[in-house]
Design a protein around this motif. Sequence first.
Motif, short mmCIF file in Angstrom:
data_model
loop_
_atom_site.label_atom_id
_atom_site.label_comp_id
_atom_site.label_asym_id
_atom_site.label_seq_id
_atom_site.Cartn_x
_atom_site.Cartn_y
_atom_site.Cartn_z
N ASN A 103 0.86 -1.19 0.00
CA ASN A 103 0.00 0.00 0.00
C ASN A 103 0.90 1.24 0.00
N ALA A 104 0.26 2.39 -0.07
CA ALA A 104 1.02 3.64 -0.23
C ALA A 104 1.99 3.86 0.93
N GLU A 105 1.54 3.62 2.15
CA GLU A 105 2.41 3.84 3.31
C GLU A 105 3.59 2.86 3.29
N GLN A 106 3.30 1.60 2.96
CA GLN A 106 4.38 0.61 2.93
C GLN A 106 5.42 0.96 1.87
N TRP A 107 4.96 1.42 0.70
CA TRP A 107 5.89 1.80 -0.36
C TRP A 107 6.75 2.99 0.06
N THR A 108 6.10 3.96 0.72
CA THR A 108 6.77 5.24 0.99
C THR A 108 7.65 5.22 2.22
N THR A 109 7.21 4.54 3.27
CA THR A 109 7.94 4.67 4.54
C THR A 109 8.51 3.37 5.10
N THR A 153 9.60 0.47 3.22
CA THR A 153 10.40 -0.42 2.35
C THR A 153 11.55 0.34 1.69
N ASN A 154 12.12 1.28 2.44
CA ASN A 154 13.26 2.03 1.91
C ASN A 154 14.57 1.71 2.62
N ASP A 155 14.48 0.91 3.68
CA ASP A 155 15.67 0.69 4.50
C ASP A 155 16.47 -0.52 4.03
N SER A 156 17.64 -0.67 4.61
CA SER A 156 18.53 -1.78 4.22
C SER A 156 17.93 -3.13 4.60
N ASP A 157 17.11 -3.15 5.67
CA ASP A 157 16.45 -4.40 6.04
C ASP A 157 15.59 -4.93 4.89
N PHE A 158 14.92 -4.01 4.20
CA PHE A 158 14.07 -4.42 3.07
C PHE A 158 14.93 -4.81 1.87
N TYR A 159 15.89 -3.96 1.53
CA TYR A 159 16.68 -4.20 0.32
C TYR A 159 17.69 -5.35 0.47
N ARG A 160 17.86 -5.84 1.68
CA ARG A 160 18.77 -6.97 1.89
C ARG A 160 18.33 -8.17 1.04
N LEU A 161 17.03 -8.44 1.03
CA LEU A 161 16.52 -9.60 0.28
C LEU A 161 15.63 -9.22 -0.88
N ASN A 162 15.21 -7.95 -0.94
CA ASN A 162 14.12 -7.61 -1.87
C ASN A 162 14.42 -6.40 -2.73
#
Length: 638
Positions: free
Chosen positions: A352-358, A360-369
């Motif tokens: 959703n908009a909040e999940q996209w914006t706030t 899923t921007n950190d390294s925890d998210f980008y570690r696998l995704n």
Amino acid sequence: MMSEWRQWGLFLAVGVLLIGNGCSRSSDDDVDGDDPSAVLLEDFDAPPLAELDKTAEWEDRPVMDGQQLLKEYWAQKERIATVEEALSLKNDSPENNEKILDALGRPPESDDEVDWDAEIVRQSSRDVKSTNPLFISSTTEFDVMGLTSFGLFSFDWRMQPYAAKDTVVSWQSSKDRMYDKVVMRDDLTWSDGKPITAHDVVFSFKTIMNPKVPVPAVRSGTDEIRWVEAYDDHTLVFFHKESLATNVWNINFPVIPKHIYEKSIADDPTLQNSDYHVKYENKPVTGGPYIIESRKRNSEIVLKRREGWYEQDGKRVRSKPYFKTVRFKIIDDEGTSVLAIKEGEVEELLLNAEQWTTQTNDSDFYRLNTKVTANEWTGFHFFWNLKTPYFKDQRVREAMSYAFNHDELLDNLLYGLHQPSVGTFHPTSWMAPENPPKPYKQDLVKAEKLLDDAGWDDSDGDGIRDFEVNGELIPFEFEIICSAVDERIKICTLLKENLDRIGIVCNVKPLESTVLQQQMLEHRFQAAYGGWGSGVDPDTSENIFTTKAIDNGRNYGSYVNEEVDKLFEQGKREFDREKRADIYRKIHELLWKDQPYTWLFYRNAFYAFNKDLRGYYFSPRGPYHYDPGFFAIWKPAK
């Protein structure tokens, strides 16, 4: 390969000519001993095929492989980023979004690149209500049954229809568009090993048209077919009532196994209540690439690749699905779902908009995704039930649209990610108005004037508007129902706060999704919040806005406009695409004027994907609900 149907998605097809006697209904074809389909089907004596071939001028129609079409598309597209570069990027600009889609959306260059034993873990916010494709309704059911069900037709990411090469040898239409002749492949089997034949298609048609079987949604459109005749095990002819532009979609209906249901329908036409039907609900006989291996209610559904789908007698006869296992994890809490993808417990997630914006921007998210966005034809709105005294007056519905703070919704609750909705057809669709209306802006003065004109004023001075109904003064206090999802509750709460300012009490009631859906289907609501994904043709909206869809469709708010009814009838009889577009543009304008909904926003697709996934490509229906959709996604061999 994927079987979805006209309401939301795809469709699959058949064919072999048998010169034989003309066939009328026979006891073998009856869905029960009394043939209850006769109530909705007129007697019909199908002519012998040889006679039909003499009189009909047949035109060949396309029989295609969606996966091959997509591979050809990518082969012509120059690479703009490598996989390594795309995986190192953060999706913080349109340029990076384009690079990620370009590098990670491509098909494998050879089978050696694919991990054929891979599992994909998908997130689902709800369980399926039924595993029978005749009852398909929710997104989850389309996701699961799109992988397990059999079909004859499909369409690509441009929504161009064709017969599916996996199931069809040939497809022909008569020049007058009154008949469609399909020859099915002879190497098709159900998951229990029984052959899939033309008789299954005929049986499914009759079951859908059986008034005792509660499938009004899938009956819409199918009821435009006069008859379906099996001339042998593989040759079918669809006889249409009229020559319609929508006939190409009407022949796309779900197919169920005749040998499983033909003896049981008479005892339990619901197909769901008896012990016998419950058994097949839990362990359905499927005709598609996957079977349901296990199911834990409200927890997970596990699908297993069906070897009999792509191999016959040890030979490869169809494309092998990339994933050995597809696991749907049911996670209805949005916070938990983000944690799940960050931990690798699920591998894809609609954000959703909040999940996209706030979130899923950190390294925890980008570690696998990684994550991507694309245009999607999905709109959200408030439904008004016109049968209630609150919303039967157009002026009141217009007042609701003026009362709502659209800017607060778009800019703050949705983080500026979505565009305002200006009606039912998406602005990028071919049937959308060339000069669309301007979106509503909050104007409480106009809202109050409209309410005053409609007779809703505060006659007793208690601060709440009221109206006299059958001699009784009723306050303007209503309930709006929505899914128990945080974003949806916030949107309804914003409406409540807005209406408080003009003397209207709005009570927000979150519900479990299936309960919400049932209450709306039964018109047991005053107002609701929700949205529609795109159908494959504008005529699919007939099932939402016409008078006949009140009792047998999804016209939940009981909206009635005779001109809209007439235009839908006109639209399906027009073959010239531009002239058809003009008709649906008029419908769009009439709906906007009548405001049976307060249209709010079009939601683009925002998805998170595990870095191991490749091959996702978006149609206006998102990454899954077209051909090949899910079947284009793969994992590289390690």
